[in-house]
Design a protein around this motif. Structure first.
Motif, PDB file in Angstrom:
ATOM      1  N   ALA A 214       0.835  -1.210   0.000  1.00  0.00           N
ATOM      2  CA  ALA A 214       0.000   0.000   0.000  1.00  0.00           C
ATOM      3  C   ALA A 214       0.866   1.255   0.000  1.00  0.00           C
ATOM      4  O   ALA A 214       0.581   2.219  -0.733  1.00  0.00           O
ATOM      5  CB  ALA A 214      -0.928  -0.009   1.217  1.00  0.00           C
ATOM      6  N   VAL A 215       1.932   1.248   0.797  1.00  0.00           N
ATOM      7  CA  VAL A 215       2.847   2.395   0.826  1.00  0.00           C
ATOM      8  C   VAL A 215       3.478   2.618  -0.538  1.00  0.00           C
ATOM      9  O   VAL A 215       3.576   3.748  -1.031  1.00  0.00           O
ATOM     10  CB  VAL A 215       3.938   2.186   1.899  1.00  0.00           C
ATOM     11  CG1 VAL A 215       5.084   3.183   1.712  1.00  0.00           C
ATOM     12  CG2 VAL A 215       3.338   2.336   3.289  1.00  0.00           C
ATOM     13  N   ALA A 216       3.902   1.526  -1.192  1.00  0.00           N
ATOM     14  CA  ALA A 216       4.515   1.637  -2.516  1.00  0.00           C
ATOM     15  C   ALA A 216       3.532   2.206  -3.531  1.00  0.00           C
ATOM     16  O   ALA A 216       3.897   3.041  -4.369  1.00  0.00           O
ATOM     17  CB  ALA A 216       5.017   0.270  -2.971  1.00  0.00           C
ATOM     18  N   ALA A 217       2.279   1.778  -3.460  1.00  0.00           N
ATOM     19  CA  ALA A 217       1.277   2.278  -4.398  1.00  0.00           C
ATOM     20  C   ALA A 217       1.019   3.765  -4.187  1.00  0.00           C
ATOM     21  O   ALA A 217       0.977   4.550  -5.142  1.00  0.00           O
ATOM     22  CB  ALA A 217      -0.022   1.480  -4.236  1.00  0.00           C
ATOM     23  N   VAL A 218       0.872   4.158  -2.916  1.00  0.00           N
ATOM     24  CA  VAL A 218       0.553   5.556  -2.617  1.00  0.00           C
ATOM     25  C   VAL A 218       1.741   6.475  -2.864  1.00  0.00           C
ATOM     26  O   VAL A 218       1.578   7.620  -3.298  1.00  0.00           O
ATOM     27  CB  VAL A 218       0.063   5.685  -1.155  1.00  0.00           C
ATOM     28  CG1 VAL A 218      -0.138   7.141  -0.774  1.00  0.00           C
ATOM     29  CG2 VAL A 218      -1.231   4.910  -0.968  1.00  0.00           C
ATOM     30  N   SER A 219       2.954   5.986  -2.616  1.00  0.00           N
ATOM     31  CA  SER A 219       4.126   6.857  -2.732  1.00  0.00           C
ATOM     32  C   SER A 219       4.868   6.710  -4.058  1.00  0.00           C
ATOM     33  O   SER A 219       5.825   7.447  -4.302  1.00  0.00           O
ATOM     34  CB  SER A 219       5.104   6.568  -1.586  1.00  0.00           C
ATOM     35  OG  SER A 219       5.581   5.237  -1.637  1.00  0.00           O
ATOM     36  N   SER A 220       4.443   5.780  -4.939  1.00  0.00           N
ATOM     37  CA  SER A 220       5.136   5.611  -6.222  1.00  0.00           C
ATOM     38  C   SER A 220       4.166   5.518  -7.396  1.00  0.00           C
ATOM     39  O   SER A 220       4.180   6.360  -8.284  1.00  0.00           O
ATOM     40  CB  SER A 220       6.024   4.362  -6.197  1.00  0.00           C
ATOM     41  OG  SER A 220       7.114   4.538  -5.344  1.00  0.00           O
ATOM     42  N   ALA A 221       3.328   4.491  -7.410  1.00  0.00           N
ATOM     43  CA  ALA A 221       2.477   4.250  -8.574  1.00  0.00           C
ATOM     44  C   ALA A 221       1.499   5.406  -8.818  1.00  0.00           C
ATOM     45  O   ALA A 221       1.372   5.904  -9.941  1.00  0.00           O
ATOM     46  CB  ALA A 221       1.721   2.936  -8.406  1.00  0.00           C
ATOM     47  N   ILE A 222       0.812   5.849  -7.775  1.00  0.00           N
ATOM     48  CA  ILE A 222      -0.160   6.934  -7.935  1.00  0.00           C
ATOM     49  C   ILE A 222       0.536   8.247  -8.299  1.00  0.00           C
ATOM     50  O   ILE A 222       0.139   8.914  -9.275  1.00  0.00           O
ATOM     51  CB  ILE A 222      -1.017   7.081  -6.665  1.00  0.00           C
ATOM     52  CG1 ILE A 222      -1.917   5.852  -6.500  1.00  0.00           C
ATOM     53  CG2 ILE A 222      -1.874   8.353  -6.722  1.00  0.00           C
ATOM     54  CD1 ILE A 222      -2.698   5.827  -5.197  1.00  0.00           C
ATOM     55  N   PRO A 223       1.580   8.664  -7.556  1.00  0.00           N
ATOM     56  CA  PRO A 223       2.267   9.904  -7.938  1.00  0.00           C
ATOM     57  C   PRO A 223       2.849   9.850  -9.342  1.00  0.00           C
ATOM     58  O   PRO A 223       2.785  10.833 -10.083  1.00  0.00           O
ATOM     59  CB  PRO A 223       3.374  10.031  -6.882  1.00  0.00           C
ATOM     60  CG  PRO A 223       2.871   9.290  -5.717  1.00  0.00           C
ATOM     61  CD  PRO A 223       2.085   8.137  -6.283  1.00  0.00           C
TER      62      PRO A 223
END
Length: 302
Positions: A214-223
């Motif tokens: 979840a952290v990776a998605a919020v801090s990488s994929a979405i941005p």
């Protein structure tokens, strides 16, 4: 609101959403520090980010050569070290202050590559911000206690971000998705051993793996998705200017999500460094390296 006005605002809102997502993701990542440490958290964040972007871009489709892979490997190693140093810094320092110090790296690259007198003004402002944070306490001024090891780690992360931008410019002829996905894979190779050494088998705890994803998605994929949308619809100088709001957003996220309280002088220092970054972006010539300064944050730690 007219469609024209909305079309003008939407890219800026996308960048602001990207910055907010980065800062929120990093703030939640910091909650993992007591369990798996900064190194373990970095391993989960970078490792899952690499897997997500490999799935999105499938870089093998672009036929990278051996020379491409060697160049991307060096680029990714610096990226991994930057992430590791940054997470180790925010373990010891407030989030907003760490991001502000880290911004000195790309700002220095922008000033060095332009060599105009005006850019010395922006560099002087950045130095003033650092003076408020680092030097004033030596004269007994009550700025707010900052961990010296954390400061050294933040400065080292800033230097890595500068190197990341220079290496990213050299890799600019290759497909961006291939570079960032394979670069993150190389970064994971660098940081995961540190995470294993710090946290060991705890990294395989199912609940932590889900949290890390979840952290990776919020801090990488979405941005990353939001920034790609914005870059196609606004100038690089405008993009870089919006990106320079990150230290303030990080400080607010730290205050609201991590209960990190800053002093007036610390807020002032963050503001001064932000003005320096915005001024550099707004006054940059088209041929200067502002695109690399902006895009350098796509895979960066915050």
């Amino acid at each position: 609101m007219s469609n024209t006005l909305w079309q003008r605002l939407l890219p800026s809102l996308a960048v602001l959403g990207s910055v907010t997502s980065l800062c929120v993701g990093t703030s939640f990542a910091k909650h993992l520090f007591p369990v798996i440490g900064a190194q373990g958290t970095t391993a989960l964040r970078v490792g899952f980010s690499a897997l997500l972007l490999l799935a999105i871009w499938r870089p093998w489709r672009f036929g990278p050569t051996r020379a491409n892979l060697a160049q991307i490997a060096v680029f990714g190693a610096v990226l991994g070290l930057m992430n590791l140093l940054f997470y180790m810094a925010i373990k010891r320092l407030p989030f907003g202050i760490t991001v502000a110090i880290e911004f000195i790296g790309p700002l220095s690259v922008a000033v060095w590559t332009s060599r105009r007198m005006l850019d010395l003004v922006w560099l002087a402002l950045a130095v003033l911000g650092l003076f408020l944070l680092l030097i004033l306490p030596l004269f007994g001024v009550q700025v707010g206690a900052l961990d010296p090891v954390g400061l050294l780690l933040a400065i080292a992360a800033s230097a890595c971000w500068a190197g990341y931008i220079v290496l990213g410019k050299r890799a600019g002829r290759m497909h961006g998705g291939m570079v960032v996905s394979l670069g993150l894979l190389s970064a994971a190779v660098v940081v995961v051993p540190f995470g294993i050494a710090e946290a060991g088998a705890k990294l395989l705890t199912p609940s932590l793996l889900i949290y890390g994803l979840a952290v990776a998605a919020v801090s990488s994929a979405i941005p990353y998705s939001l920034e790609m949308f914005a870059l196609k619809r606004m100038s690089h100088s405008g993009f870089s200017t919006m990106l320079a709001t990150e230290p303030a957003v990080a400080a607010l996220a730290g205050m609201l999500l991590l209960n990190e309280q800053l002093t007036v002088i610390q807020w002032t220092a963050i503001g001064v460094i932000m003005i320096a970054a915005m001024g550099s972006a707004l006054t940059a010539r088209p041929q200067e390296t502002q695109p690399q300064v902006a895009e350098g944050k796509l895979a960066a730690p915050a």
